[in-house]
Motif scaffolding. Structure first.
Motif, short mmCIF file in Angstrom:
data_model
loop_
_atom_site.label_atom_id
_atom_site.label_comp_id
_atom_site.label_asym_id
_atom_site.label_seq_id
_atom_site.Cartn_x
_atom_site.Cartn_y
_atom_site.Cartn_z
N CYS A 140 -32.26 -26.74 -57.08
CA CYS A 140 -33.65 -26.76 -57.53
C CYS A 140 -33.75 -26.71 -59.04
O CYS A 140 -34.59 -27.38 -59.65
CB CYS A 140 -34.40 -25.58 -56.91
N ASP A 141 -32.86 -25.96 -59.67
CA ASP A 141 -32.86 -25.87 -61.13
C ASP A 141 -32.52 -27.20 -61.76
O ASP A 141 -33.03 -27.55 -62.84
CB ASP A 141 -31.90 -24.79 -61.59
N GLU A 199 -28.64 -23.84 -53.12
CA GLU A 199 -29.99 -24.40 -53.05
C GLU A 199 -30.77 -24.11 -54.33
O GLU A 199 -31.49 -24.96 -54.86
CB GLU A 199 -30.72 -23.83 -51.84
#
Length: 473
Positions: free
Chosen positions: A471-472, A467
């Protein structure tokens, strides 16, 4: 003096049953195989000194006691073995070769101050009273030699209540100082050391070589340092019906370097492969945690180990259970190494066997192991159901019969362990491994470990990492 003690594994008396045990577990192959109790252990003993050997039953203290006594005798020192003394058939008042006053004083120091006992023969005494008389007789004989001798006593004060044992230990210290007689004593009761105040002590352990206070130790003073705690073996609500010290058993991580302390108790090879995960079982007090069964905490000692190793390339039992073939692609091997480990070594110190601890220990070790599948191939599983009680499924393994092959043929037998097969390039067991296992018929065990707490936690960490990576991006 320095002492080295080892025992051959072959039985002194051979029988059909001993041959069956030895052949099944590979104990009767190499006549040079030995169980080493101590190697080059410094021991200080002699007149005017108290040498104390302590440790749990079966840890080797009696063996070291006898070896030290034999060494003193070989050096020309008088030695009186209290346990071997014949008891005279006369009242205690007449039983010691001393004057009446001196005899009464010595008997009193050994816990026989009651006048009515002086009228009794040793045969009329209790076991504890006979122990005290033997001790007095041994001290007397050691004093009467040309030079002060040494009294040797195994299981010192073991039959006495703890208050009387402390009193006798205190007086032994005084006798040593007053008479110059030496004492070589062995006991499981480490509380006696306070009153004995020995000049030299050797601590035998459940696992690992004995410790002598005359040696400079290279090992760390804090054996638990650097280990990750895995919690108690049993939860507080699971102690009912367990052995009394069950609450004092706890788990930590282990490594390949911990294996040598347990290797002598394993019936197969003393080496171990690539360790992926390990668990150690301890008995004693954890730092900051009070003992459950003892008012006075004692030093924690390792009493069991479970090592999870990289799986062999192919096992016949695995192939049968999963319906897979013996050929692997690089992707398949990578997946297998990520999903599967082999429980290659499980050892409990003999003192702790028969206490219904093996199955809970293996189950707890697997719960702490972060691999979804755990397999094992073991001969012991044929006679002891501890793996099945720990959640494993048993899958009997029969090697394929080949025409013209002899019973226990190297290539045929190697197929059980993932070696052998068609083609000259296929490997087989080494000659040493085959010699130890040629009469064994191990069973294959597999445990679905996907619901283990460690596996679930590892899955949560993987999802969280994925996750964060998403997100990165």
């Amino acid at each position: 003096m320095r002492i080295t003690v080892s025992h051959p594994l072959r039985p002194r008396r051979r029988s059909l049953n001993t041959a069956r045990v030895a052949a099944s577990f590979g104990l009767d192959v190499d006549p040079t195989d030995r169980l080493t109790v101590a190697e080059n252990l410094p021991v200080e003993a002699g007149p005017g000194r108290i040498t104390l050997f302590t440790g749990p039953s079966g840890s080797g203290k009696s063996t070291l006691l006898r070896a030290a006594a034999d060494r003193l005798e070989a050096d020309g020192r008088p030695v009186v073995r209290a346990d071997d003394l014949a008891l005279p058939d006369r009242p205690l008042a007449d039983a010691l070769p001393l004057g009446f006053d001196a005899a009464c004083a010595l008997l009193s120091k050994c816990g026989l101050a009651e006048p009515r006992l002086l009228l009794r023969t040793p045969a009329e005494l209790s076991e504890g009273q006979r122990f005290r008389f033997r001790l007095a007789l041994a001290v007397c004989l050691a004093r009467l030699s040309d030079e002060p001798g040494a009294v040797v006593c195994d299981e010192f004060a073991a039959v006495l209540d703890r208050t009387l044992a402390a009193a006798v230990a205190h007086n032994v210290r005084r006798l040593c100082a007053a008479t110059g007689v030496g004492f070589l004593l062995a006991t499981t009761h480490e509380d006696l050391a306070a009153d004995l105040a020995p000049h030299h002590a050797v601590r035998c352990r459940s696992a690992g070589p004995p410790r002598s206070d005359a040696a400079e130790f290279e090992e760390h003073e804090r054996p638990l340092a650097g280990r990750r705690r895995l919690g108690p073996l049993f939860a507080d609500d699971d102690l009912d019906g367990r052995i009394s010290f069950a609450g004092d058993l706890f788990l930590t991580t282990a490594s390949r370097g911990d294996w040598p302390a347990f290797a002598d108790w394993h019936y197969r090879a003393h080496t171990v492969g690539i360790v992926r995960f390990g668990v150690m079982l301890w008995h004693g007090s954890q730092p900051g945690v009070r003992n459950a069964s003892d008012e006075s905490p004692h030093e924690a000692e390792p009493v069991g180990i479970a090592l999870f190793c990289s799986p062999p390339l192919s096992l016949r039992g695995r192939n049968q259970y999963f319906g897979s073939g013996a050929r692997w692609t690089s992707a398949g091997l990578k997946a297998m190494n990520a999903q599967l480990v082999t429980l290659a070594r499980v050892v409990l110190h003999p003192t702790y066997r028969g206490c219904s601890l093996a199955a809970p220990f293996v189950a707890a070790a697997c719960d702490a192991c972060p691999f979804p599948w755990v397999e094992s191939l073991t001969q012991l599983g044929q006679t002891h159901p501890f793996l099945e009680r720990a959640g494993f499924v048993k899958a009997p393994v029969d090697p394929p019969a080949k025409r013209g092959s002899r019973p226990n043929d190297l290539r045929q037998h190697s197929a059980i362990y993932g070696a052998g097969g068609r083609g000259k390039k296929k490997g087989t067991l080494s000659a040493a491994s085959h010699a130890k296992s040629r009469y064994a018929a191990p069973a294959y065990f597999i445990r679905d470990n996907r619901s283990a707490p460690a596996v679930l936690e590892a899955n949560r960490r993987d999802r969280r990492r994925q996750e964060l990576e998403a997100c990165d991006d």
